[in-house]
Structures are given as structure tokens and as C-alpha cells.
Design an enzyme around this catalytic site. Structure first.
Site, PDB file in Angstrom:
ATOM      1  N   LYS A 115     106.798  30.675  93.122  1.00  0.00           N
ATOM      2  CA  LYS A 115     107.257  31.637  92.106  1.00  0.00           C
ATOM      3  C   LYS A 115     108.134  32.712  92.726  1.00  0.00           C
ATOM      4  O   LYS A 115     109.076  33.171  92.096  1.00  0.00           O
ATOM      5  CB  LYS A 115     106.080  32.242  91.339  1.00  0.00           C
ATOM      6  N   LYS A 197     106.132  19.452  89.353  1.00  0.00           N
ATOM      7  CA  LYS A 197     105.169  19.609  88.261  1.00  0.00           C
ATOM      8  C   LYS A 197     105.876  19.941  86.944  1.00  0.00           C
ATOM      9  O   LYS A 197     106.854  20.694  86.943  1.00  0.00           O
ATOM     10  CB  LYS A 197     104.226  20.764  88.642  1.00  0.00           C
ATOM     11  N   LYS A 200     106.245  25.013  81.965  1.00  0.00           N
ATOM     12  CA  LYS A 200     106.918  25.543  80.785  1.00  0.00           C
ATOM     13  C   LYS A 200     108.022  26.537  81.132  1.00  0.00           C
ATOM     14  O   LYS A 200     108.862  26.832  80.292  1.00  0.00           O
ATOM     15  CB  LYS A 200     105.922  26.132  79.778  1.00  0.00           C
TER      16      LYS A 200
HETATM   17  N1  AQP Z   1     101.978  19.809  84.850  1.00  0.00           N
HETATM   18  C1  AQP Z   1     100.669  19.993  84.722  1.00  0.00           C
HETATM   19  N2  AQP Z   1      99.812  18.943  84.776  1.00  0.00           N
HETATM   20  C2  AQP Z   1      98.469  19.116  84.632  1.00  0.00           C
HETATM   21  N3  AQP Z   1      97.907  20.332  84.426  1.00  0.00           N
HETATM   22  C3  AQP Z   1      98.727  21.407  84.339  1.00  0.00           C
HETATM   23  N4  AQP Z   1      98.490  22.715  84.128  1.00  0.00           N
HETATM   24  C4  AQP Z   1      99.666  23.391  84.137  1.00  0.00           C
HETATM   25  N5  AQP Z   1     100.682  22.534  84.352  1.00  0.00           N
HETATM   26  C5  AQP Z   1     100.128  21.296  84.485  1.00  0.00           C
HETATM   27  C6  AQP Z   1      97.165  23.285  83.907  1.00  0.00           C
HETATM   28  O1  AQP Z   1      97.195  24.006  82.689  1.00  0.00           O
HETATM   29  C7  AQP Z   1      96.307  25.116  82.775  1.00  0.00           C
HETATM   30  C8  AQP Z   1      96.984  26.352  82.273  1.00  0.00           C
HETATM   31  O2  AQP Z   1      98.118  26.614  83.099  1.00  0.00           O
HETATM   32  P1  AQP Z   1      98.873  28.011  82.995  1.00  0.00           P
HETATM   33  O3  AQP Z   1      99.767  28.016  81.851  1.00  0.00           O
HETATM   34  O4  AQP Z   1      97.902  29.095  83.003  1.00  0.00           O
HETATM   35  O5  AQP Z   1      99.634  28.139  84.341  1.00  0.00           O
HETATM   36  P2  AQP Z   1     100.611  27.217  85.093  1.00  0.00           P
HETATM   37  O6  AQP Z   1      99.827  26.251  85.899  1.00  0.00           O
HETATM   38  O7  AQP Z   1     101.468  28.126  85.883  1.00  0.00           O
HETATM   39  O8  AQP Z   1     101.420  26.458  83.953  1.00  0.00           O
HETATM   40  P3  AQP Z   1     102.955  26.298  83.815  1.00  0.00           P
HETATM   41  O9  AQP Z   1     103.242  25.445  82.647  1.00  0.00           O
HETATM   42  O10 AQP Z   1     103.531  25.860  85.112  1.00  0.00           O
HETATM   43  O11 AQP Z   1     103.382  27.762  83.459  1.00  0.00           O
HETATM   44  P4  AQP Z   1     104.503  28.652  84.103  1.00  0.00           P
HETATM   45  O12 AQP Z   1     105.755  27.832  84.038  1.00  0.00           O
HETATM   46  O13 AQP Z   1     104.536  29.868  83.244  1.00  0.00           O
HETATM   47  O14 AQP Z   1     104.072  28.938  85.501  1.00  0.00           O
HETATM   48  C9  AQP Z   1      95.848  25.182  84.232  1.00  0.00           C
HETATM   49  O15 AQP Z   1      94.545  24.645  84.316  1.00  0.00           O
HETATM   50  C10 AQP Z   1      96.817  24.316  84.968  1.00  0.00           C
HETATM   51  O16 AQP Z   1      96.234  23.688  86.091  1.00  0.00           O
END
Ligand code: AQP
Length: 332
Positions: A115, A197, A200
Site C-alpha cells: 500500500k 490479488k 477493489k
Molecule cells: N482477492 C481476495 N481473495 C480472497 N479473499 C479476499 N479478501 C480480500 N480480497 C480477497 C478478504 O476479504 C476480507 C475483507 O477484506 P478488506 O476489504 O477488509 O481488505 P482487503 O483485503 O484490503 O480487500 P481489498 O479488496 O484488497 O481492499 P482494498 O483494495 O481497499 O485494499 C478479508 O478477510 C480479506 O482477506
């Protein structure tokens, strides 16, 4: 009667809609656990401000994500559903745990490295101490199990180290949480760069599928998904694109990899990608419709998050008091 084990997990409201990765990696399991465990789930808005966010957007996205997790099947009567910033003990405990977390440990967190390299203009200390707040989220509820995607493994290991360190100094005060990672769908990859990965916050919207995407958008995104050289529909190290689509297909249909490989033997990528799109749309379309309905019902959402915060705070206050006493704060 044995007490049910306690489950805690959270989702960030960043981006305003859950991805397919969030669904298969986390929320689907939250729903599956709601009958057998004592579950507490949070929309973690305090985590979302580690990247700069417009205030009115954050407010509406927080409510949208709450509506989406309910639309996925989480029953507010069976689970505690709340917004993180409504329970002040999260910030209070995060400060305490920060004093039991080593700078070197936080420096090794891959999410911080990722990040901060993506946002070099805003490498704030909240981004750095994010895993300490996450540890507080978990520890505050005497959590036994934490259902998350694979990307959160390192943060959970850190939370466990913090518990061990704290208990080593103060006795058996904090409950040791265990990681719960799904067998299929623990790491859904980007549709455009299948070695990354699905996230979003990816600048390319073709890389992720959102729970709010229409059937047409879902079909289009899968049609354009990156596949690999060759034409055989099978997973393998040489085929990250097909492997990811196969994982999504199996997670969406409940089929095994062998069943899916047999089904597409002799067929091309085009047929396969269309089938994956249809399987995903069949799951997401009813969720999207329910979420849109619920998002409009502000009074119902408010009743849910107010009730959730009151129940969450009741537990958090007691756990925080126990911790405060152990570290030597004077009670008032
Ligand atoms: N690609 C993924 N595959 C499986 N699990 C995932 N999680 C996130 N991306 C994947 C799981 O979703 C839960 C909530 O995630 P989050 O939104 O709190 O944080 P994150 O992991 O940072 O998700 P994003 O989509 O990548 O958000 P941004 O882009 O804002 O950083 C967690 O249990 C995570 O493991």
C-alpha cells in the site's frame, strides 16, 4: 451446554462494494458460520481512512457495505453487525497493543509495503500501525476464530504474537485467536493480472468483479479476463489465468477441480469463460438486488447498526476493563 466459540471478522468499506474476492474469501464463510458460532462482524471504517477518502463517500460506502453483507445472508438477529467507529474501545485498545508491537514486526508487513508503494504521497502512520488496530478488533471480543482470506494470514500471525507477548508479561489475559481460511477461494486473483490479488482499489475496473456489477458487466469482465497460452482448460503453474477462473468456477458451483476439468475437456476458453461468468452472475444477481433494496431503507440499516454497536460495546467495555486493570491503569 458448551458455549459457542466466538468469531470476529471485518470488511473495509473502501470502494463501496465488495469484490468477488471478499465474497469467496470471507463473507460466504461468515454466513456459513452464523448458526454454529457466536459471530461478530464489523464494517471497519477506521481502517478505511488509512487511505485518503472523501467524507461523504465513506459515509455512504459504509452503509452500502453493511447492506451488502446482510444481502449475502448475514442475519442481524443471529450475528452482531456493527460499524467499527461506533465502538470507541477499538481505538483505545489499539493504543495499548501498539505498546506491545515491535516496529520491526510492523515493518515486515507485506500489505504495508504494497500500500505504501502504491500511495507514496500518503505513507501515514495509520497505514503502518493498521495491523495493531486489526489485532485490537479481534482481541476486544475474546475471539476464538477469525475467518479471513489468505492475504490476512500475516496480520493474524502478528495478532497472535501480540497476544503471546502480552500474556507472557501479564498472565493469561487475552484469548489466543485462530485463523480460519477457506479451502476454496482463499485468494481470488485479478482478472487482468492473475498473479495479483483481486482488489477493489485496483485502478483497472476490469480486474475485479463487484457485488454491485450487473449481469452484463459480469459477463463482459469474464469474457475479457486474461487467459494463458495454449487452449486446454486446466489449472497449473503455467496457467495462472485459467487456474484463477477455475477456482472461481469451483467456488461458485461447489464442483471439484476434476469435475470442472472433465466438463470442459475438448472445449475452448470462450465456452469456459462464459460458464464462469454465468455461475458468478447466478450467485451475485440476487445479492445485488437485495442489497439495492436494503440500501434504500436507511431506517432499517440504522436500527441494525445501532443495535449491533450497543451489543458489541457491551462486550468490548468488559474486555477493555480487564486489560486496563492488568496494565496498571487506575480505575475510575
Ligand atoms: N482477492 C481476495 N481473495 C480472497 N479473499 C479476499 N479478501 C480480500 N480480497 C480477497 C478478504 O476479504 C476480507 C475483507 O477484506 P478488506 O476489504 O477488509 O481488505 P482487503 O483485503 O484490503 O480487500 P481489498 O479488496 O484488497 O481492499 P482494498 O483494495 O481497499 O485494499 C478479508 O478477510 C480479506 O482477506
Amino acid at each position: 451446554m458448551d458455549q459457542k466459540k466466538r468469531v470476529f471478522s471485518g470488511i473495509q468499506p473502501s470502494g463501496g462494494a465488495m469484490t468477488l474476492g471478499n465474497y469467496f474469501g470471507a463473507i460466504k464463510n461468515w454466513v456459513d458460520m452464523q448458526d454454529d458460532y457466536d459471530c461478530i462482524y464489523s464494517v471497519v471504517d477506521m481502517h478505511a481512512i488509512t487511505v485518503q477518502t472523501d467524507a461523504s463517500k465513506l459515509r455512504s460506502q459504509t452503509l452500502d457495505v453493511l447492506a451488502q453483507i446482510i444481502a449475502c445472508g448475514l442475519d442481524p438477529a443471529k450475528n452482531i453487525l456493527f460499524i467499527q467507529s461506533h465502538v470507541p474501545q477499538h481505538a483505545e485498545l489499539a493504543w495499548v497493543l501498539g505498546c506491545y508491537t515491535m516496529f520491526g514486526e510492523l515493518s515486515r508487513m507485506t500489505q504495508f509495503k504494497d500500500k505504501s508503494s502504491k500511495n507514496p504521497q500518503n505513507i501515514n502512520s495509520g497505514l503502518f500501525t493498521y495491523p495493531t488496530l486489526q489485532a485490537a478488533d479481534i482481541i476486544l471480543y475474546d475471539t476464538d476464530l477469525v475467518p479471513v482470506g489468505e492475504d490476512q494470514r500475516q496480520h493474524l500471525e502478528l495478532a497472535r504474537n501480540i497476544v503471546q507477548r502480552f500474556n507472557g508479561l501479564h498472565g493469561d489475559v487475552l484469548r489466543m485467536p485462530e485463523l480460519f481460511i477457506p479451502k476454496v477461494g482463499a485468494k481470488i486473483m485479478s482478472l487482468q493480472e492473475p498473479t495479483q490479488k483481486m482488489s477493489k482499489s485496483d485502478p483497472n475496473p476490469g480486474a475485479f468483479v463487484l457485488i454491485s456489477d450487473s449481469q452484463d458487466e459480469i459477463m463482459r469482465k469474464f469474457k475479457r479476463a486474461v487467459t494463458d497460452s495454449g487452449s486446454e482448460v486446466r489449472p497449473g503453474d503455467d496457467k495462472p489465468g485459467v487456474t484463477n477462473l477455475m477456482t472461481i468456477y469451483c467456488a461458485a458451483t461447489g464442483k471439484t477441480t476434476d469435475e470442472a476439468v472433465n466438463e470442459f475437456a475438448g472445449k475452448g476458453y470462450g465456452d469456459f469463460k462464459a460458464a464462469v461468468g454465468e455461475a458468478v452472475a447466478a450467485i451475485l444477481s440476487p445479492i445485488r438486488e437485495r442489497a439495492a433494496q436494503l440500501s434504500k431503507d436507511k431506517a432499517q440499516l440504522e436500527a441494525i447498526y445501532r443495535d449491533g454497536a450497543a451489543r458489541a460495546e457491551d462486550i468490548a467495555r468488559r474486555v477493555m476493563r480487564r486489560i486496563a486493570k492488568k496494565i496498571g491503569y487506575v480505575g475510575k
